[in-house]
Scaffold this motif. Structure first.
Motif, mmCIF file in Angstrom:
data_model
loop_
_atom_site.group_PDB
_atom_site.id
_atom_site.type_symbol
_atom_site.label_atom_id
_atom_site.label_comp_id
_atom_site.label_asym_id
_atom_site.label_seq_id
_atom_site.Cartn_x
_atom_site.Cartn_y
_atom_site.Cartn_z
ATOM 1 N N VAL A 87 10.344 0.910 5.481
ATOM 2 C CA VAL A 87 10.792 1.804 4.343
ATOM 3 C C VAL A 87 10.409 1.109 3.096
ATOM 4 O O VAL A 87 9.586 1.585 2.147
ATOM 5 N N ILE A 88 10.692 -0.551 3.066
ATOM 6 C CA ILE A 88 10.251 -1.177 1.794
ATOM 7 C C ILE A 88 8.653 -1.105 1.483
ATOM 8 O O ILE A 88 8.278 -0.662 0.522
ATOM 9 N N GLY A 89 7.941 -1.277 2.581
ATOM 10 C CA GLY A 89 6.840 -1.348 2.544
ATOM 11 C C GLY A 89 6.137 0.096 2.215
ATOM 12 O O GLY A 89 5.189 0.243 1.442
ATOM 13 N N THR A 90 6.806 1.084 2.974
ATOM 14 C CA THR A 90 6.218 2.414 2.557
ATOM 15 C C THR A 90 6.499 2.943 1.170
ATOM 16 O O THR A 90 5.384 3.491 0.733
ATOM 17 N N MET A 91 7.598 2.390 0.727
ATOM 18 C CA MET A 91 7.689 3.093 -0.641
ATOM 19 C C MET A 91 6.874 2.428 -1.705
ATOM 20 O O MET A 91 6.384 2.952 -2.756
ATOM 21 N N ILE A 92 6.782 1.003 -1.482
ATOM 22 C CA ILE A 92 6.007 0.414 -2.682
ATOM 23 C C ILE A 92 4.596 0.816 -2.392
ATOM 24 O O ILE A 92 3.577 0.967 -3.094
ATOM 25 N N SER A 150 3.399 -1.095 7.040
ATOM 26 C CA SER A 150 3.902 0.087 6.229
ATOM 27 C C SER A 150 3.112 0.249 4.867
ATOM 28 O O SER A 150 3.176 1.315 4.380
ATOM 29 N N PHE A 151 3.012 -1.125 4.391
ATOM 30 C CA PHE A 151 2.636 -0.778 3.025
ATOM 31 C C PHE A 151 1.163 -0.119 3.001
ATOM 32 O O PHE A 151 0.635 0.575 2.109
ATOM 33 N N THR A 152 0.434 -0.524 3.978
ATOM 34 C CA THR A 152 -1.055 -0.298 3.999
ATOM 35 C C THR A 152 -0.956 1.168 4.202
ATOM 36 O O THR A 152 -1.551 2.185 3.445
ATOM 37 N N THR A 153 -0.160 1.619 5.267
ATOM 38 C CA THR A 153 -0.163 3.429 5.415
ATOM 39 C C THR A 153 0.415 4.026 4.222
ATOM 40 O O THR A 153 0.112 5.123 4.052
ATOM 41 N N GLY A 154 1.299 3.316 3.679
ATOM 42 C CA GLY A 154 2.089 3.876 2.355
ATOM 43 C C GLY A 154 0.987 4.056 1.272
ATOM 44 O O GLY A 154 0.921 5.250 0.520
ATOM 45 N N VAL A 155 0.243 3.194 1.209
ATOM 46 C CA VAL A 155 -0.836 3.350 -0.134
ATOM 47 C C VAL A 155 -1.705 4.548 0.410
ATOM 48 O O VAL A 155 -1.915 5.349 -0.408
ATOM 49 N N LEU A 156 -2.295 4.617 1.620
ATOM 50 C CA LEU A 156 -2.777 5.748 1.896
ATOM 51 C C LEU A 156 -2.085 7.084 1.917
ATOM 52 O O LEU A 156 -2.871 8.000 1.384
#
Lengths: 347, 111, 98
Positions: A92-97, A192-198
Motif C-alpha cells: 500500500v505504501i508503494g501504491t499510494m506514493i 507496487s510503486f511502479t504499478t501505482g505510477v502507471l
C-alpha cells in the motif's frame, strides 16, 4: 431535430457529454470486465476522452469508478480470501506514493498543455501490449490443444526471476508468511510503486501489471496474488478517487452513472463465463483492444466522430455477443431445471 | 459483517451530508476589464448564460462588478480581455472571490 | 511471444519512470490550473457537487470517496439480491474478477 436532451452538462469539466455513451461505457466495462476477469478500465479513460472529457478528467473519473467497482467485486467475494495482508499493507505504501506521483505527472503535463497527446500515446503502447498478450495466450492455448494437453489455469511457469531478486539484501528484510517468501521490503514496495505510477497516470486498476509482477518478481503463489491484487486495486481506486477530487479532476455524477451500468453489466458478464466455451472469445477481446487502440489514434488526429463511433460500436457489439451467450445459457439452465423438477414430482 | 459495513457507511453518509449542505457560493463569468494586483481587485463585465456558437462564454450584460481576490485561489493570472469565472461569497457588501478560473486561456475542451 | 510481452512490459515500465524526468527537463514555468464549476447551468445533485467543489475541495474529496464506496456496496448488494432470485445456480463455479 433537437438532440440536446441527449447531452448532459458536466459543470467541473465544462463540457457537454453524450450521456448514453457514458451508460454504454459503464455497462460494457462491467460486462467485458466480468466476462474476461480483467478490469476493463483500460477502455474507460480513452472512451471518456473520446466522448469529450478533457484527458485529466477522463483519468480521474475512471480511477474513481474503479474504486466503486472494486467495492462491488470485494463484496461479492465477501472477504478477500487469500490476501497476504502483511505484503498487502507493505505494498500500500508503494501504491499510494506511486499513484500520487502518477497524478502529479498528469497535473504537470496538463499545465504544460501536453496531457492529451502524451497519455494517448502511452495508451496506444499499453493497449498494443495487452493485445499481444491476449493473442499469444490464444496461440499457446491452441498449441496445447493440438498437443493434447489440458489447458491449465496458470500461465507460463518456470520464470524464477524472483529467486534472484530475493537475494537482494537491503534491510529491512521481511518474512511474508502467507506467501511463504523472505525478501527485502523494498522489493514489494518498488513493484507496487511502479504499478501505482502507471495506475495513477493511466487511470487503471493496474492489476494487469501487478499480477504478473507479484508472481514473477516477488514469487507469491497465484491464488495469493489474486487476492492481494484485488486488495491493492481497491486501495489504489480509493486513494486515486481522493487525490483526483482534491485536484478537481473528477466528475462525480459521471462516476455514478457508469457505476450503475457496471454493476448490472458485471453480473451478466460473470454469469456468461459459466456458459461460454472455447478460446474463440479471446480473439474478440483482442480485437476489442485493437479497435480501442485505433480509435485513440483517430482521436489523436482529430477524427472525433469516427473515433467515438468505432469505440462505442466495438464495445457495444462485444457486449451484445456476451449477453446472447448469457441469456441463451441461462434460459437453457432454467429449462433443464424445470424439466428436472417435473420429473421429480412425477416420480 | 455485511450489516456492520452497511451501518458504518450509512452513518458516515449521514454525517457528511449534514456537513456538506452548508456550503454554497455564487458563480459569475465575464470579461476581465482590470486586474489591480496591488489592491487585489478584479473588475469584470458580467456575461449571462445564453451560450451560443457565436458567444460560447455567454452574452455581455453591461453590468460591471468588482471582486476582492486577496484570498482567492488563482490559476493563470487574468489580464484585461480574458474571460474569467469566479466563485465568490458576499461579505459585508463586497464580493470576496474564493476561486478564479481563466476560462479563455485554459480552454480544457481542447485537451 | 512471451518474450515480446516481457519486452513490452519492461518498455512500459521504463517509460513510466522516464516520463517525470523528461517533463522536468522541459522545465518551463507552468502555472497552476484552477477550475471553477459553473453552478449557474446546473440543478439538483450536479449543483450540489459543484457548489461543494467550489467552496470546499477537501470535503468534496472525502465525500467522493465515501459516496463511491457507499454506492459500490449498495449496488453490489442489490445486484446479488436480484441475481439470487433469478433461479440460476451461481455457486457451482469460480468467479475470478478484479
Amino acid at each position: 431535430m433537437d438532440a440536446s436532451w441527449l447531452y448532459m452538462y458536466m459543470p467541473i469539466a465544462g463540457v457537454d457529454i453524450f450521456w448514453p455513451g457514458l451508460v454504454l461505457i459503464g455497462y460494457s466495462v462491467g460486462v467485458i470486465g466480468g466476462f474476461f476477469g480483467m478490469g476493463g478500465a483500460w477502455m474507460v479513460t480513452p472512451g471518456l476522452n473520446i466522448l469529450g472529457f478533457p484527458m485529466a478528467f477522463a483519468i480521474g473519473t475512471d480511477i474513481a469508478h474503479i474504486a466503486g467497482k472494486s467495492m462491488i467485486s470485494t463484496i461479492r467475494h465477501s472477504k478477500f480470501g487469500n490476501v497476504d495482508y502483511k505484503l498487502g499493507f507493505i505494498m500500500v505504501i508503494g501504491t499510494m506514493i506511486g499513484i500520487e506521483c502518477g497524478a502529479q505527472l498528469v497535473m504537470w503535463l496538463e499545465r504544460l498543455g501536453q496531457i492529451g497527446p502524451v497519455v494517448r500515446w502511452v495508451y496506444v503502447v499499453f493497449l498494443l501490449l495487452i493485445a499481444v498478450m491476449v493473442f499469444s495466450d490464444y496461440a499457446k492455448a491452441r498449441q496445447k490443444k493440438k498437443a493434447g494437453e489440458v489447458a491449465g489455469e496458470k500461465g507460463v511457469e518456470g520464470f524464477t526471476w524472483y529467486k534472484t531478486l530475493h537475494k537482494i539484501n537491503i534491510p529491512p528484510m521481511m518474512h511474508f508468511k502467507t506467501s511463504g517468501i523472505y525478501c527485502s521490503a523494498w522489493l514489494p514496495i518498488s513493484v507496487s510503486f511502479t504499478t501505482g505510477v502507471l495506475a495513477g497516470f493511466l487511470g487503471i486498476g493496474g492489476g494487469l501489471l501487478r499480477m504478473p509482477a507479484l508472481i514473477y518478481f516477488i514469487g507469491t503463489p497465484t491464488h495469493v496474488a489474486v487476492g492481494t491484487d484485488l486488495f491493492e486495486v481497491m486501495i489504489s481506486g480509493l486513494y486515486g478517487a481522493f487525490t483526483y477530487t482534491l485536484k478537481g479532476r473528477i466528475e462525480l455524477v459521471a462516476v455514478f452513472v457508469m457505476l450503475t451500468g457496471a454493476a448490472i453489466g458485471a453480473q451478466i458478464g460473470t454469469v456468461a463465463t459459466k456458459y461460454a466455451k472455447g478460446y474463440g472469445i479471446r480473439l474478440a477481446f483482442g480485437a476489442a483492444v485493437l479497435c480501442c487502440m485505433i480509435s485513440i489514434i483517430l482521436k489523436q488526429f482529430k477524427y472525433e466522430l469516427p473515433a467515438a463511433v468505432l469505440i462505442l460500436s466495438t464495445i457495444g457489439i462485444i457486449c451484445i455477443y456476451i449477453m446472447i451467450i448469457m441469456f441463451k445459457g441461462a434460459a437453457n439452465e432454467l429449462r433443464e431445471k424445470k424439466a428436472r423438477e417435473a420429473m421429480a414430482t412425477k416420480a | 459483517m455485511k450489516r456492520r459495513i452497511i451501518q458504518i457507511v450509512m452513518v458516515l453518509a449521514g454525517l457528511f451530508w449534514l456537513a456538506g449542505t452548508a456550503a454554497a457560493a455564487e458563480v459569475s463569468q465575464g470579461k476581465c476589464l482590470q486586474y489591480d494586483k496591488e489592491r487585489k481587485l478584479v473588475t469584470i463585465e458580467e456575461y449571462d448564460i445564453n451560450f451560443t456558437n457565436e458567444h460560447p462564454y455567454g452574452q455581455p450584460t453591461g453590468t460591471q462588478s468588482e471582486y476582492n481576490v486577496a484570498t482567492a485561489l488563482i490559476g493563470i493570472p487574468p489580464e484585461a480581455g480574458d474571460i474569467i469565472r469566479l466563485a465568490y461569497n458576499v461579505k459585508d457588501g463586497t464580493k470576496v472571490a474564493i476561486r478564479l478560473m481563466n476560462v479563455s486561456k485554459q480552454d480544457l475542451r481542447k485537451k | 511471444m512471451q518474450r515480446i510481452y516481457h519486452w513490452g512490459k519492461n518498455l512500459l515500465m521504463g517509460l513510466a519512470i522516464m516520463l517525470p524526468a523528461t517533463a522536468w527537463a522541459a522545465g518551463e514555468k507552468a502555472t497552476n490550473i484552477v477550475v471553477v464549476a459553473d453552478t449557474r447551468r446546473v440543478t439538483g445533485i450536479l449543483k450540489y457537487f459543484s457548489d461543494l467543489y467550489n467552496t470546499n475541495v477537501v470535503m468534496s474529496a472525502v465525500w467522493a470517496v465515501v459516496l463511491t464506496v457507499a454506492i459500490g456496496c449498495f449496488l453490489g448488494f442489490i445486484m446479488d439480491f436480484i441475481m439470487e432470485r433469478s433461479g440460476l445456480d451461481l455457486h457451482s463455479r469460480k468467479i475470478i474478477e478484479h
